[in-house]
Design a protein around this motif. Sequence first.
Motif: not given
Length: 238
Positions: A14, A55, A58-60, A63, A66, A69-70, A93, A97, A101
């Motif tokens: 990560k 997913t 973006l849905e890792h 935090k 995520r 990514a955003v 999706r 997210q 945030q």
Amino acid sequence: PVLSAAYLEKTSNKNELIRRLRNVTETLSAASEDDSLDPTTHPGLLSLSTALASTAVLEHADKSVRLHAVLALMEVFYIYAPEPPFEEAEILRIFGQMIRQLGNLYATPSTAANFELYYRILEQLSEVKIGVVLVDLIRTERDSGDADALEGLCTLVRTLLTCSNGTRVASGDGTVHPPEVMGHAEAAVAACIEEFEGSVPIPVVEELLTCIGAGPKATVPNPEYARLVAEAGGGGNK
């Protein structure tokens, strides 16, 4: 190359993924500032955009992954504006997210490490008018009978106006957010209202009126924003 899906796939943990997401964001930001990046001549950018919206990223579970990514996706929206390279499911999706945030702004003091990152998301949402993408989806949903985009926009409006009015409970000093936060939140909401061209869905109007009524009494929105909200309240449609 940094601007490709393969760049994100070649990660062993990560921390490495976070580092690469930061590199992607920095590369996209630098390119967008001098308009040196043409999506039509960078085929890897499209695959990268798809990877960012997946997913898996973006849905890792982490935090920070995520969040970054955003941040990268906000740059993608800027580069491709006004037509982002995403399918409807990907857009929903991303906004889900993104909203989570932005919600972190409510209790994050300006001295906290992540405040500038959350603020950057808000700033780009406002300046690029990214919320308008949801308005376009809502028009499509009116024909299909779905309401996912409408629900997403209502949540976005609620989150923006709540976080901009939020007391910094995390700091415990009772101070409110800087005026720039309120300014960008109002601008982002106003862009969506304007895009409806006088035919604002009733659920959105209800969110506007509820959030404004619950806000601090000392808060006075800018005149243009107040005008748009007043017009929306008088002309909402189902």
